[in-house]
Design an enzyme around this catalytic site. Sequence first.
Site, PDB file in Angstrom:
ATOM      1  N   CYS A 112       0.035  -1.182  -0.251  1.00 53.64           N
ATOM      2  CA  CYS A 112       0.337   0.220   0.210  1.00 53.64           C
ATOM      3  C   CYS A 112       0.564   1.213  -0.140  1.00 53.64           C
ATOM      4  CB  CYS A 112      -1.104   0.133   1.323  1.00 53.64           C
ATOM      5  SG  CYS A 112      -1.479  -1.510   1.491  1.00 53.64           S
TER       6      CYS A 112
ATOM      7  N   ASP B 292      -3.657   0.507  -5.936  1.00 54.89           N
ATOM      8  CA  ASP B 292      -2.506   0.608  -5.681  1.00 54.89           C
ATOM      9  C   ASP B 292      -1.335  -0.866  -5.198  1.00 54.89           C
ATOM     10  OD1 ASP B 292      -4.089  -0.696  -3.741  1.00 54.89           O
ATOM     11  OD2 ASP B 292      -2.824   0.425  -2.075  1.00 54.89           O
ATOM     12  N   ASN B 293      -2.225  -2.053  -5.628  1.00 54.11           N
ATOM     13  CA  ASN B 293      -1.745  -3.310  -5.366  1.00 54.11           C
ATOM     14  C   ASN B 293      -2.419  -3.891  -6.047  1.00 54.11           C
ATOM     15  OD1 ASN B 293      -2.008  -2.636  -2.611  1.00 54.11           O
ATOM     16  ND2 ASN B 293      -1.732  -4.679  -2.408  1.00 54.11           N
TER      17      ASN B 293
END
Length: 509
Positions: A48, A283-284
Amino acid sequence: ELEASVELSTPLTLLYDQPACMFALASVILSTLTVISSLMQFVASPLCCPSRASILTGKYPHNHHVVNNTLEGNCSSTAWQKTQEPETFPAFLQKHGIYQTFFAGKYLNEYGNKKSGGVEHVPPGWDHWFALERNSKYYNYTLSVNGRAQRHGQNYSEDYLTDVLANISIDFLENKSNRRPFFMMVSTPAPHSPWTAAPQYENNFPNIKAPRDPNFNVHGKDKHWLIRQAKTPMTNSSVEFLDNAYRKRWRTLLSVDDLVEKVVRKLEVRGELSKTYLIFTSDNGYHTGQFSLPMDKRQLYEFDIRVPLLVRGPNIKPNQTSPLLIANVDLGPTILDIAGYSVNETQMDGMSFLPIMTGKGNSSTWRSDVLVEYEGEGSNISDPACPLLGPGVSECFPDCVCEDSYNNTYACVRTVAQAANLQYCEFDDNEVFVEVYNLTADPFQLSNIAKSIDQEVLEKMNHRLMMLQSCSGQSCRTPGVYDSQFRFDPRLMFSSLVPHRNKRRQTLK
């Protein structure tokens, strides 16, 4: 994530946390956006805070120095606030003097920590600030409302965070100035744990299970030791747990779907939709059972580093998919480009993909590789429940399968070119373990070909990796191994990676 432009167009960002294998659901979320195109995007780090720092700064982790989700790892630390926040793309937008800027949702995992200014700290660049204190929650949280604490309880109609973010966003659109363009960044924690769905969605998707891809519940026999230690097959309880979590994550995203629809409808009613760029991403990634790892992120594989990127806006043709390689360090430069601000006036590592979105870019003018970096974390003492594992591991499940360790520290070159779809990774451990994957022949990364690939390719990729790990700004955008302009000098080879963990720690002191 939405638009920005030198004329009257505007930037808006819709960022949500951890897509997992939710590409299908991403298209559902954007069902209201009938004019969209998709692009191939990778994150600079599958965690994150480092990834969000890359989005904000346009820099790789070795340049913004955020290495994990802790204050000690530079996540929203005072050092970050002093050295990096003034260089974020919102700060440049505000300096540009035209844009109204708005943020709502999860910022960085340690934002609001009293050791680094608490919720009173409002980062430079934001005119309207509604940021979640610390990490993901759905109820019983605190928002920083332009630097003042606003506490919420557990009443659905007043406090459910995704809906609160939707209402705040609509209020901004209704009350902003019509004479100035705007940038919005709406960052929902959903579908992050604790996976609390809105009451009306608690029973949806009763039969959904985590994807049973070819790499689901199989042993990663030729991979780094952390992957090899996973128990195969997984226990029934682990499979039931990850399937249940997967359903819950989907349920939380239904409220994100509602949020997107409300924002899009409001833009449409106001006559602003046609001149607004919308960018939807995360974000991921996230894994659920791949290589028998129950549930987490942090790994180098596609399921953790590749995320959705869907866009719409002026001069973007609908229903297009670009094969060109984009990284989340490109989001900031792209938004600045839309606003008429040159990335060359910044220290950003990324590139603007505005030409790709509008059909003016091609493979001859675009990069062929990006860098992925991750610094592993572990405990200094052994887990009493798993004494055989010893110290140095973390994120362990009850059956002693651990998702992270100190030496799960790696860097990768992810290449997408006409001649290759390749991933090359080196670990910062005692053996400098190498993993290489041909994604064309092996899209699920079942076979590590590090020992069988041509030695010259290995040497070139090692050389390129070291170049990228020390790059900054323009030097991060130089030709990759499979570009015709690439130049390889064996005299510049090194026997192993510089231990970048120590280098980063020294930077933070």
